[in-house]
Design an enzyme around this catalytic site. Structure first.
Site, PDB file in Angstrom:
ATOM      1  CB  ALA A   1      -0.923  -0.005   1.224  1.00  0.00           C
TER       2      ALA A   1
ATOM      3  CE1 TYR B   1       3.582  -9.332 -11.745  1.00  0.00           C
ATOM      4  CE2 TYR B   1       2.702  -9.477 -13.976  1.00  0.00           C
ATOM      5  CZ  TYR B   1       2.699  -8.898 -12.732  1.00  0.00           C
ATOM      6  OH  TYR B   1       1.817  -7.875 -12.456  1.00  0.00           O
TER       7      TYR B   1
END
Length: 359
Positions: free
Chosen positions: A10, A193
């Site tokens: 965040a 990924y």
């Protein structure tokens, strides 16, 4: 009752943009920023308090690529809070990205140029490595650490008096072609990924099958093509500066070029406004931006099959055996997770034998 929201990753990019939007919508919510770098996390917290001085924003030290850190963070969170309404699994890595320049220049002057930029399919490779816990780094950070966090926070997520929502940040690069049940950690491939993000799509669906009857719901989103630190790590910054006008032009013809973290967080924010039980359990929600700059969210069915999903569901049903084994071999009081117990993670928790596959 004030809502409690936990956001991993965040301190910047989409995660920080989401936090800003959440506080603008509901200044009373209790927001927890779960980050690996606490200095950056504190800077993000201060930035949020500048625009929302009365907001309740706390910090939680969490490295989702380190299983010891996940267990410790979960315990700390449970000591501070007695409920959790929204869990945003946003943290992720793409280490040492490499571009196939031949494929790039070929695609740049083809009819597939938009799809190439939007998904990176066949264009991006990464150099993965093994963590001290014995897991592949991308698998551990993007998928397994988050799964373990969900499992550890289950008492707060599964409560009779309210429904909760777990939200995974996936990617347009989540390609089924990169994922294999025989190599769920992607040890043998060059697109960890993409593999981890497709696996998170599947895990979101599987969590719904396993937890909906207990009030826990899961969704997965795609932020579109967003310019973040992760994106800038793929190619030199000067290159992005050169082609940015072209990308803005392309956005007239495709809505997947969200470009800014604020726009990329659209689907994450939209889900906050919905009732968890009203969402499509088989959908992936996409952040989209029109050529005129208007943001909106659109669901698309996740491409999978019942056999794969059933195998993952069966694997999730065995999760408690792995967690108990993890604690038995390496209790938090010892301060270390042994490589032997950690490397067994995908086998014990995400594996289900079939004639030709494992999860």
């Amino acid at each position: 009752m004030k809502k409690v929201v936990l956001v991993t990753g965040a301190n910047s990019g989409i995660g920080l943009a989401l936090c800003e939007r959440l506080l603008s919508q509901d200044a009373q919510l209790q927001l927890c920023l779960a980050c690996r770098n606490m200095q950056r996390a504190e800077a993000a917290r201060q930035a949020l308090l500048v625009s929302h001085p009365q907001a309740q924003v706390t910090l939680l030290h969490l490295d989702v690529g380190n299983m010891r850190s996940v267990l410790s963070a979960a315990e700390e969170f449970k000591q501070k809070y007695n409920r959790l309404d929204y869990l945003y699994l946003n943290a992720g890595i793409m280490p040492n990205p490499r571009v196939d320049h031949k494929a790039f220049y070929k695609g740049l002057f083809s009819s597939n140029v938009v799809r190439m930029f939007a998904t990176g399919e066949g264009l991006l490779t990464q150099e993965d490595k093994v963590t001290p816990n014995g897991l592949q780094e991308v698998f551990a950070t993007n998928l397994f650490g988050h799964f373990l966090l969900v499992r550890e926070l289950e008492p707060l997520l599964c409560q009779m008096d309210h429904n909760s929502l777990v939200i995974w940040t996936s990617s347009s690069n989540a390609q089924r072609s990169a994922f294999s049940l025989d190599d769920i950690q992607h040890q043998k491939g060059r697109e960890p990924y993409s593999s981890s993000k497709y696996a998170s799509d599947l895990l979101s669906l599987a969590l719904n099958r396993h937890y909906n009857n207990r009030g826990l719901y899961a969704s997965v989103i795609c932020p579109g093509l967003v310019m973040t630190n992760l994106t800038y790590g793929i190619l030199p910054s000067f290159f992005w500066t050169l082609i940015m006008p072209i990308m803005w032009l392309i956005r007239i013809f495709t809505n997947t070029f969200t470009l800014s973290p604020y726009n990329g967080a659209e689907a994450l924010f939209w889900l906050f406004m919905q009732k968890p039980e009203s969402l499509d359990s088989m959908a992936k929600y996409h952040s989209l931006t029109s050529g005129l700059g208007n943001n909106y969210t659109q669901p698309h069915k996740v491409r999978t099959d019942n056999q794969v999903l059933s195998l993952i569901c069966q694997s999730i049903a065995k999760k408690k055996l792995f967690i108990d084994s993890l604690r038995m071999h390496s209790p938090l009081s010892h301060g270390v997770l042994s490589a032997s117990s950690s490397s067994a993670a995908p086998t014990s928790c995400l594996r289900q034998q079939s004639p030709s596959s494992q999860t």
